[in-house]
Scaffold this active site. Sequence first.
Site, PDB file in Angstrom:
ATOM      1  N   ALA A 103       0.837  -1.206   0.000  1.00 38.32           N
ATOM      2  CA  ALA A 103       0.000   0.000   0.000  1.00 38.32           C
ATOM      3  C   ALA A 103       0.865   1.247   0.000  1.00 38.32           C
ATOM      4  CB  ALA A 103      -0.928  -0.023   1.220  1.00 38.32           C
ATOM      5  N   ASN A 128       3.519   3.852  -2.481  1.00 36.67           N
ATOM      6  CA  ASN A 128       3.211   4.830  -3.532  1.00 36.67           C
ATOM      7  C   ASN A 128       2.570   4.201  -4.762  1.00 36.67           C
ATOM      8  OD1 ASN A 128       4.080   7.094  -2.162  1.00 36.67           O
ATOM      9  ND2 ASN A 128       6.204   6.853  -2.833  1.00 36.67           N
ATOM     10  N   VAL A 129       3.189   3.123  -5.281  1.00 35.75           N
ATOM     11  CA  VAL A 129       2.635   2.515  -6.499  1.00 35.75           C
ATOM     12  C   VAL A 129       1.317   1.806  -6.181  1.00 35.75           C
ATOM     13  CG1 VAL A 129       3.019   0.882  -8.379  1.00 35.75           C
ATOM     14  CG2 VAL A 129       4.954   2.145  -7.452  1.00 35.75           C
ATOM     15  N   GLY A 130       1.307   1.033  -5.076  1.00 33.12           N
ATOM     16  CA  GLY A 130       0.134   0.237  -4.739  1.00 33.12           C
ATOM     17  C   GLY A 130      -1.095   1.090  -4.461  1.00 33.12           C
ATOM     18  N   ARG A 137      17.950  -0.912 -10.216  1.00 34.33           N
ATOM     19  CA  ARG A 137      16.833  -1.803  -9.854  1.00 34.33           C
ATOM     20  C   ARG A 137      17.379  -3.121  -9.315  1.00 34.33           C
ATOM     21  NH1 ARG A 137      15.197   0.593 -14.725  1.00 34.33           N
ATOM     22  NH2 ARG A 137      13.335   1.904 -14.524  1.00 34.33           N
ATOM     23  N   ASN A 143      13.796  -7.772  -2.190  1.00 32.26           N
ATOM     24  CA  ASN A 143      12.479  -7.938  -2.811  1.00 32.26           C
ATOM     25  C   ASN A 143      12.175  -9.389  -3.182  1.00 32.26           C
ATOM     26  OD1 ASN A 143      12.032  -5.289  -2.391  1.00 32.26           O
ATOM     27  ND2 ASN A 143      12.118  -4.644  -4.531  1.00 32.26           N
ATOM     28  N   VAL A 148       4.856  -5.902 -10.242  1.00 29.72           N
ATOM     29  CA  VAL A 148       5.357  -4.540 -10.455  1.00 29.72           C
ATOM     30  C   VAL A 148       6.688  -4.320  -9.723  1.00 29.72           C
ATOM     31  CG1 VAL A 148       4.807  -2.062 -10.213  1.00 29.72           C
ATOM     32  CG2 VAL A 148       2.970  -3.684 -10.676  1.00 29.72           C
ATOM     33  N   SER A 149       6.915  -5.057  -8.641  1.00 29.60           N
ATOM     34  CA  SER A 149       8.132  -4.858  -7.832  1.00 29.60           C
ATOM     35  C   SER A 149       9.391  -5.110  -8.668  1.00 29.60           C
ATOM     36  CB  SER A 149       8.130  -5.809  -6.632  1.00 29.60           C
ATOM     37  OG  SER A 149       6.889  -5.788  -5.979  1.00 29.60           O
ATOM     38  N   HIS A 183      13.425  -4.744 -17.923  1.00 30.64           N
ATOM     39  CA  HIS A 183      13.120  -3.417 -17.389  1.00 30.64           C
ATOM     40  C   HIS A 183      14.366  -2.889 -16.691  1.00 30.64           C
ATOM     41  CE1 HIS A 183      10.731  -0.183 -15.898  1.00 30.64           C
ATOM     42  NE2 HIS A 183      10.727  -0.578 -14.652  1.00 30.64           N
TER      43      HIS A 183
HETATM   44  N1  APR Z   1       3.822  -7.658   2.336  1.00 25.75           N
HETATM   45  C1  APR Z   1       3.090  -6.592   1.973  1.00 25.75           C
HETATM   46  N2  APR Z   1       3.605  -5.364   1.780  1.00 25.75           N
HETATM   47  C2  APR Z   1       4.918  -5.215   1.951  1.00 25.75           C
HETATM   48  C3  APR Z   1       5.766  -6.292   2.324  1.00 25.75           C
HETATM   49  C4  APR Z   1       5.170  -7.557   2.513  1.00 25.75           C
HETATM   50  N3  APR Z   1       5.879  -8.624   2.871  1.00 25.75           N
HETATM   51  N4  APR Z   1       7.023  -5.811   2.425  1.00 25.75           N
HETATM   52  C5  APR Z   1       6.979  -4.500   2.124  1.00 25.75           C
HETATM   53  N5  APR Z   1       5.705  -4.127   1.853  1.00 25.75           N
HETATM   54  C6  APR Z   1       5.171  -2.816   1.534  1.00 25.75           C
HETATM   55  C7  APR Z   1       5.843  -1.694   2.310  1.00 25.75           C
HETATM   56  O1  APR Z   1       5.372  -1.645   3.670  1.00 25.75           O
HETATM   57  C8  APR Z   1       5.413  -0.470   1.516  1.00 25.75           C
HETATM   58  O2  APR Z   1       4.201   0.105   1.996  1.00 25.75           O
HETATM   59  O3  APR Z   1       5.392  -2.471   0.188  1.00 25.75           O
HETATM   60  C9  APR Z   1       5.185  -1.056   0.096  1.00 25.75           C
HETATM   61  C10 APR Z   1       6.108  -0.472  -0.943  1.00 25.75           C
HETATM   62  O4  APR Z   1       5.776   0.860  -1.104  1.00 25.75           O
HETATM   63  P1  APR Z   1       6.848   2.033  -1.338  1.00 25.75           P
HETATM   64  O5  APR Z   1       7.960   1.887  -0.364  1.00 25.75           O
HETATM   65  O6  APR Z   1       6.096   3.317  -1.394  1.00 25.75           O
HETATM   66  O7  APR Z   1       7.444   1.668  -2.773  1.00 25.75           O
HETATM   67  P2  APR Z   1       6.765   1.958  -4.202  1.00 25.75           P
HETATM   68  O8  APR Z   1       7.289   3.248  -4.729  1.00 25.75           O
HETATM   69  O9  APR Z   1       5.312   1.744  -4.119  1.00 25.75           O
HETATM   70  O10 APR Z   1       7.453   0.802  -5.071  1.00 25.75           O
HETATM   71  C11 APR Z   1       7.131  -0.548  -4.843  1.00 25.75           C
HETATM   72  O11 APR Z   1       7.371  -1.141  -7.142  1.00 25.75           O
HETATM   73  O12 APR Z   1       8.082   0.158  -8.929  1.00 25.75           O
HETATM   74  C12 APR Z   1       8.448  -0.813  -7.994  1.00 25.75           C
HETATM   75  O13 APR Z   1      10.832  -0.467  -7.655  1.00 25.75           O
HETATM   76  C13 APR Z   1       9.563  -0.333  -7.067  1.00 25.75           C
HETATM   77  O14 APR Z   1      10.023  -2.462  -6.050  1.00 25.75           O
HETATM   78  C14 APR Z   1       9.367  -1.213  -5.873  1.00 25.75           C
HETATM   79  C15 APR Z   1       7.851  -1.432  -5.841  1.00 25.75           C
END
Ligand code: APR
Length: 312
Positions: free
Chosen positions: A10, A12-14, A89, A96, A119-120, A176
């Site tokens: 949840a 930025n991307v989610g 990346r 990840n 997406v990760s 990517h």
């Molecule tokens: N289960 C659920 N959520 C998780 C877990 C997990 N085991 N581990 C981490 N998270 C959550 C984090 O708590 C965080 O809220 O994943 C979220 C990632 O969000 P951001 O840090 O804002 O990262 P974001 O910019 O959304 O990017 C996420 O997408 O584009 C790719 O390279 C980017 O790998 C990254 C991913």
Amino acid sequence: MRKKVTVIGAGNVGATAAMRVAEKGLADVVLVDVLEGVPAGKALDIAEAAPIEKHDCRIIGCTNQYADAKDSDVVIITAGIPRKPGMSRDDLLATNMGIMKTVVKEVAAVAPNAILIVVSNPLDAMCHVAFEASGFPKERVVGMAGVLDSARFRAFIAMEVNVSVENIHAFVLGGHGDTMVPISRYSTVAGIPVTELIAPDRLAAIEKRTREGGAEIVGLLKTGSAYYAPASGAVEMTEAILKDKKKILPCAAYLEGEYGINNLFVGVPVKLGDRGVEEIIEIKLDDKERKALQHSADTVKKLVEDMKRLSK
Ligand code: APR
């Protein structure tokens, strides 16, 4: 019955993807994260905007529990850490990989028929983890990268020729990362090849900016990576699947001989419909393009081998 989309992560991307799915009225949304309160809070915030944005999609957030993701049609996986300035990346690999394995096992148990959109990052390697951890058929594991890279390429072409972004079609193939392959020969402005409209040196500069598009944003944001366009990419793929559009989009798909590449997730044009990756489209490449795609696939292969070593 309304469709269901679960978004894991949840951040930025989610959260942006969850908001767009709901605001386009595509499906009910379940937002899952490890953080306490954050997914529930963001879901409530999005739900409270619904009367203004005019949709009736239900959206809920959960912490570390997947029961509400039961029988999701599509699961968008954004869990993980994003890049910081100076990181590639690939630097995200070890962290990840572990996160991806955990969340995909949870998802596969409650939503065994879902289509997974990864997406990760590093994207192509994370697709492998999702494919193996889920045990899903290759059609139901697909990575979001080409849609984003092509959107960046399209945006830069539109800026260059000063026409609507809607007139631009463009393809970016390969992994990517820095080795991605923008295919200018198949990129058009209202059907006219960009190679006829843009001088070679300008086109080369646009291709370079596309390849470095993610890093350009990381450099500006400093605290994380891009999320509006990545979320848009994931939602375009989600819509193509939920509406069975049979839309041709560049996505990371598992190749078994197509483009001469075997047992690897690499970005290629695919047909997306309600069965997931319904077809891999093989476009004719010239020697230079084929070599660049092979080089890109080789870098993905190296990451997959690195993951095997890390898992031992
Ligand atoms: N289960 C659920 N959520 C998780 C877990 C997990 N085991 N581990 C981490 N998270 C959550 C984090 O708590 C965080 O809220 O994943 C979220 C990632 O969000 P951001 O840090 O804002 O990262 P974001 O910019 O959304 O990017 C996420 O997408 O584009 C790719 O390279 C980017 O790998 C990254 C991913």
